[in-house]
Motif scaffolding. Sequence first.
Motif, PDB file in Angstrom:
ATOM      1  N   PHE A 128       0.818  -1.208   0.000  1.00 49.94           N
ATOM      2  CA  PHE A 128       0.000   0.000   0.000  1.00 49.94           C
ATOM      3  C   PHE A 128       0.856   1.263   0.000  1.00 49.94           C
ATOM      4  O   PHE A 128       1.816   1.367   0.769  1.00 49.94           O
ATOM      5  CB  PHE A 128      -0.877   0.062   1.261  1.00 49.94           C
ATOM      6  CG  PHE A 128      -1.922  -1.001   1.343  1.00 49.94           C
ATOM      7  CD1 PHE A 128      -3.214  -0.766   0.892  1.00 49.94           C
ATOM      8  CD2 PHE A 128      -1.616  -2.255   1.861  1.00 49.94           C
ATOM      9  CE1 PHE A 128      -4.192  -1.752   0.972  1.00 49.94           C
ATOM     10  CE2 PHE A 128      -2.576  -3.254   1.941  1.00 49.94           C
ATOM     11  CZ  PHE A 128      -3.864  -3.000   1.492  1.00 49.94           C
ATOM     12  N   ASP A 129       0.450   2.217  -0.814  1.00 49.84           N
ATOM     13  CA  ASP A 129       0.913   3.587  -0.652  1.00 49.84           C
ATOM     14  C   ASP A 129       0.229   4.133   0.615  1.00 49.84           C
ATOM     15  O   ASP A 129      -0.732   3.534   1.108  1.00 49.84           O
ATOM     16  CB  ASP A 129       0.504   4.389  -1.893  1.00 49.84           C
ATOM     17  CG  ASP A 129       0.707   5.871  -1.693  1.00 49.84           C
ATOM     18  OD1 ASP A 129       1.832   6.264  -1.343  1.00 49.84           O
ATOM     19  OD2 ASP A 129      -0.267   6.648  -1.872  1.00 49.84           O
ATOM     20  N   VAL A 130       0.685   5.259   1.134  1.00 50.87           N
ATOM     21  CA  VAL A 130       0.089   5.778   2.371  1.00 50.87           C
ATOM     22  C   VAL A 130      -0.781   7.017   2.118  1.00 50.87           C
ATOM     23  O   VAL A 130      -2.002   6.964   2.222  1.00 50.87           O
ATOM     24  CB  VAL A 130       1.177   6.057   3.434  1.00 50.87           C
ATOM     25  CG1 VAL A 130       0.561   6.702   4.674  1.00 50.87           C
ATOM     26  CG2 VAL A 130       1.864   4.753   3.817  1.00 50.87           C
ATOM     27  N   GLU A 131      -0.143   8.131   1.746  1.00 50.98           N
ATOM     28  CA  GLU A 131      -0.912   9.380   1.644  1.00 50.98           C
ATOM     29  C   GLU A 131      -1.798   9.371   0.403  1.00 50.98           C
ATOM     30  O   GLU A 131      -1.338   9.105  -0.700  1.00 50.98           O
ATOM     31  CB  GLU A 131       0.032  10.575   1.630  1.00 50.98           C
ATOM     32  CG  GLU A 131       0.764  10.685   2.962  1.00 50.98           C
ATOM     33  CD  GLU A 131       1.427  12.033   3.154  1.00 50.98           C
ATOM     34  OE1 GLU A 131       0.766  13.064   2.995  1.00 50.98           O
ATOM     35  OE2 GLU A 131       2.618  12.031   3.487  1.00 50.98           O
ATOM     36  N   GLY A 132      -3.068   9.638   0.603  1.00 50.97           N
ATOM     37  CA  GLY A 132      -4.035   9.604  -0.498  1.00 50.97           C
ATOM     38  C   GLY A 132      -4.591   8.211  -0.719  1.00 50.97           C
ATOM     39  O   GLY A 132      -5.512   8.024  -1.510  1.00 50.97           O
ATOM     40  N   THR A 133      -4.020   7.225  -0.023  1.00 55.36           N
ATOM     41  CA  THR A 133      -4.453   5.837  -0.209  1.00 55.36           C
ATOM     42  C   THR A 133      -5.035   5.289   1.092  1.00 55.36           C
ATOM     43  O   THR A 133      -6.187   4.860   1.132  1.00 55.36           O
ATOM     44  CB  THR A 133      -3.262   4.977  -0.681  1.00 55.36           C
ATOM     45  OG1 THR A 133      -2.797   5.511  -1.933  1.00 55.36           O
ATOM     46  CG2 THR A 133      -3.669   3.522  -0.855  1.00 55.36           C
ATOM     47  N   LEU A 134      -4.239   5.333   2.157  1.00 50.94           N
ATOM     48  CA  LEU A 134      -4.725   4.903   3.477  1.00 50.94           C
ATOM     49  C   LEU A 134      -5.133   6.110   4.314  1.00 50.94           C
ATOM     50  O   LEU A 134      -6.085   6.052   5.099  1.00 50.94           O
ATOM     51  CB  LEU A 134      -3.630   4.137   4.220  1.00 50.94           C
ATOM     52  CG  LEU A 134      -3.093   2.842   3.576  1.00 50.94           C
ATOM     53  CD1 LEU A 134      -1.886   2.327   4.349  1.00 50.94           C
ATOM     54  CD2 LEU A 134      -4.184   1.790   3.524  1.00 50.94           C
ATOM     55  N   GLY A 178      -2.081   2.410  -5.052  1.00 55.54           N
ATOM     56  CA  GLY A 178      -1.782   3.780  -4.618  1.00 55.54           C
ATOM     57  C   GLY A 178      -2.417   4.795  -5.540  1.00 55.54           C
ATOM     58  O   GLY A 178      -2.923   4.451  -6.615  1.00 55.54           O
ATOM     59  N   ASP A 179      -2.378   6.048  -5.129  1.00 55.08           N
ATOM     60  CA  ASP A 179      -3.134   7.083  -5.841  1.00 55.08           C
ATOM     61  C   ASP A 179      -2.305   7.882  -6.851  1.00 55.08           C
ATOM     62  O   ASP A 179      -2.849   8.757  -7.503  1.00 55.08           O
ATOM     63  CB  ASP A 179      -3.774   8.049  -4.836  1.00 55.08           C
ATOM     64  CG  ASP A 179      -2.724   8.874  -4.110  1.00 55.08           C
ATOM     65  OD1 ASP A 179      -1.724   8.282  -3.637  1.00 55.08           O
ATOM     66  OD2 ASP A 179      -2.886  10.105  -4.030  1.00 55.08           O
ATOM     67  N   ASN A 180      -1.015   7.609  -6.967  1.00 51.06           N
ATOM     68  CA  ASN A 180      -0.208   8.377  -7.921  1.00 51.06           C
ATOM     69  C   ASN A 180       0.053   7.530  -9.170  1.00 51.06           C
ATOM     70  O   ASN A 180       0.620   6.441  -9.078  1.00 51.06           O
ATOM     71  CB  ASN A 180       1.112   8.801  -7.270  1.00 51.06           C
ATOM     72  CG  ASN A 180       1.931   9.711  -8.191  1.00 51.06           C
ATOM     73  OD1 ASN A 180       2.472   9.257  -9.208  1.00 51.06           O
ATOM     74  ND2 ASN A 180       2.000  10.983  -7.867  1.00 51.06           N
TER      75      ASN A 180
HETATM   76 MG   LIG Z   1      -0.069   8.743  -2.401  1.00 55.23          MG
END
Ligand SMILES: [Mg+2]
Length: 210
Positions: free
Chosen positions: A9-15, A166-168
């Motif tokens: 998992f990505d963290v920022e924007g994802t979790l 992830g979101d990127n």
């Molecule tokens: Mg992110």
Amino acid sequence: MDEIKLVSFDVEGTLVTPDFSYSIWFEAIPQRYAERNGIDFEQARKIVEEEYQKVGDQRLEWYDIKYWFGKFGLGVPNLAMKRCQGRVCYYPEVRDVLSSLSGRYKLIVASGSPREFLRHLLRDIEPYFAEVFSSISDYKQLKTSDFYLKVCQAMEIQPEQVVHVGDNWQFDFVAPKEVGIHAFHLDRREKTNHQDSLMSLAQLETHLLG
Ligand SMILES: [Mg+2]
């Protein structure tokens, strides 16, 4: 998806929502800068943001909180970060999804955020993860395909056995796909027809667990 053993998992924007980081970069830092220099907050924020833009998100310094505290003469970031802890906010489906996937897969974090941030961002969900990787802190790079290979090596797993989400688009979808990881792009804003795009992590759960 039978061969999948590990979900990354990505963290920022994802979790985690961007709130915590926003409060550091656009509230705590300008606030301190204003106090140090005896100017008002809006003025300070303008100066600070201009300096961020000069560096840009393709350089490592962009992500380096110690660099910015040093550059602006603000001392060390620890206390400011602790004060912002209350702004850490998980997306609504996160705990359920982690809890359900952790029964079947090994879960890890593969983030571009530095460890100083991850310590705060993951505080309440860290027990779900077997390992936490920070491309910046561990490998001094952005999330490139090389970073994902190193993560697979460290986990002693083949890329084909890994799902990353992830979101990127570049860092979470293109880069991991280049090395053979099954990647999903998370776009929480838009309903999309792209087959590898998700609107929420609940959809990842459906993909994996059926
Ligand atoms: Mg992110």
